[in-house]
Write a protein that holds these residues in place. Structure first.
Motif, PDB file in Angstrom:
ATOM      1  N   TYR A 252       0.833  -1.209   0.000  1.00  0.00           N
ATOM      2  CA  TYR A 252       0.000   0.000   0.000  1.00  0.00           C
ATOM      3  C   TYR A 252       0.868   1.260   0.000  1.00  0.00           C
ATOM      4  O   TYR A 252       0.351   2.365  -0.059  1.00  0.00           O
TER       5      TYR A 252
ATOM      6  N   MET B 291       3.787   7.472   0.057  1.00  0.00           N
ATOM      7  CA  MET B 291       3.916   7.751   1.497  1.00  0.00           C
ATOM      8  C   MET B 291       5.395   7.747   1.897  1.00  0.00           C
ATOM      9  O   MET B 291       5.796   8.459   2.816  1.00  0.00           O
TER      10      MET B 291
ATOM     11  N   MET C  73      -4.364   5.346   3.000  1.00  0.00           N
ATOM     12  CA  MET C  73      -4.584   6.648   2.335  1.00  0.00           C
ATOM     13  C   MET C  73      -4.193   6.569   0.864  1.00  0.00           C
ATOM     14  O   MET C  73      -3.249   5.860   0.513  1.00  0.00           O
TER      15      MET C  73
ATOM     16  N   SER D 255       5.914  -0.239  12.703  1.00  0.00           N
ATOM     17  CA  SER D 255       4.805  -0.572  11.808  1.00  0.00           C
ATOM     18  C   SER D 255       4.750  -2.078  11.624  1.00  0.00           C
ATOM     19  O   SER D 255       5.739  -2.690  11.217  1.00  0.00           O
TER      20      SER D 255
ATOM     21  N   THR E 129      11.436   9.687  10.092  1.00  0.00           N
ATOM     22  CA  THR E 129      10.727   8.623   9.411  1.00  0.00           C
ATOM     23  C   THR E 129      11.354   8.448   8.033  1.00  0.00           C
ATOM     24  O   THR E 129      12.494   8.859   7.812  1.00  0.00           O
ATOM     25  N   GLY E 130      10.649   7.814   7.107  1.00  0.00           N
ATOM     26  CA  GLY E 130      11.252   7.599   5.791  1.00  0.00           C
ATOM     27  C   GLY E 130      10.189   7.275   4.751  1.00  0.00           C
ATOM     28  O   GLY E 130       9.015   7.596   4.977  1.00  0.00           O
ATOM     29  N   GLY E 131      10.600   6.541   3.807  1.00  0.00           N
ATOM     30  CA  GLY E 131      11.483   5.395   3.725  1.00  0.00           C
ATOM     31  C   GLY E 131      11.698   4.776   5.109  1.00  0.00           C
ATOM     32  O   GLY E 131      10.896   4.919   5.990  1.00  0.00           O
ATOM     33  N   GLU E 132      12.774   4.062   5.241  1.00  0.00           N
ATOM     34  CA  GLU E 132      13.085   3.475   6.537  1.00  0.00           C
ATOM     35  C   GLU E 132      14.229   4.283   7.160  1.00  0.00           C
ATOM     36  O   GLU E 132      15.356   4.251   6.654  1.00  0.00           O
TER      37      GLU E 132
ATOM     38  N   ASN F 213      10.174   0.333  10.491  1.00  0.00           N
ATOM     39  CA  ASN F 213       9.563  -0.978  10.209  1.00  0.00           C
ATOM     40  C   ASN F 213      10.148  -2.041  11.141  1.00  0.00           C
ATOM     41  O   ASN F 213       9.736  -3.200  11.084  1.00  0.00           O
TER      42      ASN F 213
ATOM     43  N   VAL G 105      -1.762  -0.796   9.536  1.00  0.00           N
ATOM     44  CA  VAL G 105      -2.704  -0.305   8.537  1.00  0.00           C
ATOM     45  C   VAL G 105      -3.783  -1.384   8.377  1.00  0.00           C
ATOM     46  O   VAL G 105      -3.469  -2.572   8.234  1.00  0.00           O
TER      47      VAL G 105
ATOM     48  N   THR H 207       9.688   6.520  13.550  1.00  0.00           N
ATOM     49  CA  THR H 207       8.769   5.500  13.056  1.00  0.00           C
ATOM     50  C   THR H 207       9.596   4.573  12.184  1.00  0.00           C
ATOM     51  O   THR H 207      10.285   5.023  11.273  1.00  0.00           O
TER      52      THR H 207
HETATM   53  N1  SAM Z   1       9.611   2.630   7.213  1.00  0.00           N
HETATM   54  C1  SAM Z   1       8.982   3.192   8.359  1.00  0.00           C
HETATM   55  C2  SAM Z   1       7.829   2.340   8.785  1.00  0.00           C
HETATM   56  O1  SAM Z   1       7.601   1.271   8.220  1.00  0.00           O
HETATM   57  O2  SAM Z   1       7.166   2.722   9.739  1.00  0.00           O
HETATM   58  C3  SAM Z   1       8.569   4.637   8.248  1.00  0.00           C
HETATM   59  C4  SAM Z   1       7.918   5.102   6.986  1.00  0.00           C
HETATM   60  S1  SAM Z   1       6.319   4.404   6.626  1.00  0.00           S
HETATM   61  C5  SAM Z   1       5.920   5.291   5.139  1.00  0.00           C
HETATM   62  C6  SAM Z   1       5.321   5.161   7.874  1.00  0.00           C
HETATM   63  C7  SAM Z   1       3.933   4.584   8.060  1.00  0.00           C
HETATM   64  O3  SAM Z   1       3.140   4.900   6.951  1.00  0.00           O
HETATM   65  C8  SAM Z   1       3.888   3.087   8.218  1.00  0.00           C
HETATM   66  O4  SAM Z   1       3.159   2.787   9.399  1.00  0.00           O
HETATM   67  C9  SAM Z   1       3.123   2.623   7.016  1.00  0.00           C
HETATM   68  O5  SAM Z   1       2.360   1.488   7.300  1.00  0.00           O
HETATM   69  C10 SAM Z   1       2.263   3.826   6.745  1.00  0.00           C
HETATM   70  N2  SAM Z   1       1.778   3.909   5.372  1.00  0.00           N
HETATM   71  C11 SAM Z   1       2.458   3.808   4.221  1.00  0.00           C
HETATM   72  N3  SAM Z   1       1.651   4.006   3.149  1.00  0.00           N
HETATM   73  C12 SAM Z   1       0.430   4.235   3.642  1.00  0.00           C
HETATM   74  C13 SAM Z   1      -0.831   4.519   3.047  1.00  0.00           C
HETATM   75  N4  SAM Z   1      -0.987   4.602   1.736  1.00  0.00           N
HETATM   76  N5  SAM Z   1      -1.885   4.719   3.877  1.00  0.00           N
HETATM   77  C14 SAM Z   1      -1.736   4.658   5.229  1.00  0.00           C
HETATM   78  N6  SAM Z   1      -0.585   4.397   5.843  1.00  0.00           N
HETATM   79  C15 SAM Z   1       0.494   4.179   5.059  1.00  0.00           C
END
Ligand code: SAM
Length: 342
Positions: free
Chosen positions: A39, A337, A203, A133, A77-80, A111, A173, A109
């Protein structure tokens, strides 16, 4: 290594046109990630050339400029974030604001894939809690969702984080037909380990090659189902983010809901986001952005940077208007995202 760039101007707090004080900055320190969550990213992503990225010193300077303007919470946050080379140097240097009392919280934040390696160091540097996450506890499903991730590694990371004394919050999510049946188990598991759990609506950001309508599960439905099984008591608890929390009586833990689609929470928005190239997004759900890299690089002093930040905050929009329905099957925004970091 870090030059004192305090400028002889009054660094007024950041307040947007709707009277909202900006006290929370989320910083995407890299667009790269060792996972490819279905996603979040397409499987074949093109990443930014390294030369476009802000250096660690520039990231520090940018974050510190926001701290000078009243930001009290920084989230990397990121990416990772933990795959950015030298990330611990940045964490260590930003931690000086915690020691000075000019910042309430520095957090990240992640993974979780690199937590086993970094948990102790994070605690030593002054980090108190992290968000991890994790959408499923089923190893096969985990692999399907993340494409490249290994559940065991993440669980080992969470173990290490807790052992090191970090408070861990799990973010999941909610995905239709993927983890929806597992949500009660996630609640019991997280609370059983003394961790809060926050559920997030998917989202419509970035083209990820799959229909959003297929992924989208409204949290209003999840909450209704959970309340058949658990007693959910509304509580006032807030962490400075958009989640609304309940206390689950049976598990004696906190459960948060982040509902950008079913319940817009923009009226209380205190956040802005900056990408690893220094682009400031005033709203996760809108395209308008400001280039902070140019003023950052144009001068050793921060005057130009502060002026650009002021111009950007003056046009922070009232809110986003995400929609996922049959008439809106394209992403609301082209960027993923992983660009803005969620
Ligand atoms: N890599 C890190 C992680 O996994 O938490 C930080 C970045 S990640 C983009 C941050 C959060 O955004 C994660 O909890 C991920 O599940 C969530 N995320 C990514 N794409 C999303 C989307 N389209 N809608 C909702 N949450 C999303």
């Amino acid at each position: 290594m870090y030059v004192d760039r305090s400028v002889p101007v009054i660094n007024a707090p950041l307040v947007d046109p709707f009277g909202r004080a900006i006290t929370y900055l989320r910083v995407s320190v890299t667009d790269r990630c060792d996972f490819r969550c279905v996603y979040c990213m397409a499987e074949n992503m093109t990443f930014l050339p390294k030369a476009d990225l802000l250096t660690l010193e520039e990231l520090d300077r940018l974050c510190s400029a926001f701290v000078d303007r009243g930001v009290r919470k920084l989230r990397l946050t990121g990416g990772e974030p933990l795959v950015r080379r030298g990330i611990m140097t940045l964490v260590g240097s930003l931690a000086r604001h915690l020691k000075r009392g000019t910042l309430d919280e520095l957090t990240l934040t992640t993974n979780g894939s690199q937590l086993a390696k970094y948990a102790t160091e994070l605690v030593d540097l002054g980090i108190e809690r992290v968000n991890v996450s994790l959408d499923t506890l089923d190893a096969e499903k985990f692999r399907t969702i993340t494409r490249w991730g290994e559940l065991d590694k993440v669980l080992a990371g969470i173990d290490a984080a807790q052992r090191a004394g970090l408070r861990v919050k799990i973010n999941a999510v909610a995905l239709k037909g993927v983890n929806e049946d597992e949500i009660p188990r996630l609640v019991e598991w997280a609370h059983g380990r003394g961790m809060d759990l926050t559920l997030i609506e998917v989202m419509p950001l970035g083209d990820v090659g799959e229909g959003r309508l297929d992924q989208y599960l409204p949290l209003s439905i999840v909450r209704a189902r959970l309340s058949e099984r658990f007693t959910l008591d509304e509580i006032d608890y807030r962490t400075g983010g958009p989640a609304r929390y309940v206390h689950v009586r049976e598990t004696d833990g906190r459960l948060g809901f982040i509902t950008p689609l079913t319940h817009n929470f923009c009226e209380s928005c205190n956040r802005v986001r900056v990408t690893c190239t220094g682009t400031l997004f005033m709203c996760l759900g809108q395209d308008d952005a400001a280039d902070l890299r140019t003023p950052l690089r144009a001068s050793e002093a921060n005057d130009l940077l502060h002026a650009e930040i002021d111009r950007a905050i003056a046009r922070k929009p009232k809110g986003h208007d995400f929609v996922i329905d049959r008439r809106h099957t394209r992403p609301a925004l082209a960027r993923h995202m992983s660009t803005t970091g969620g």
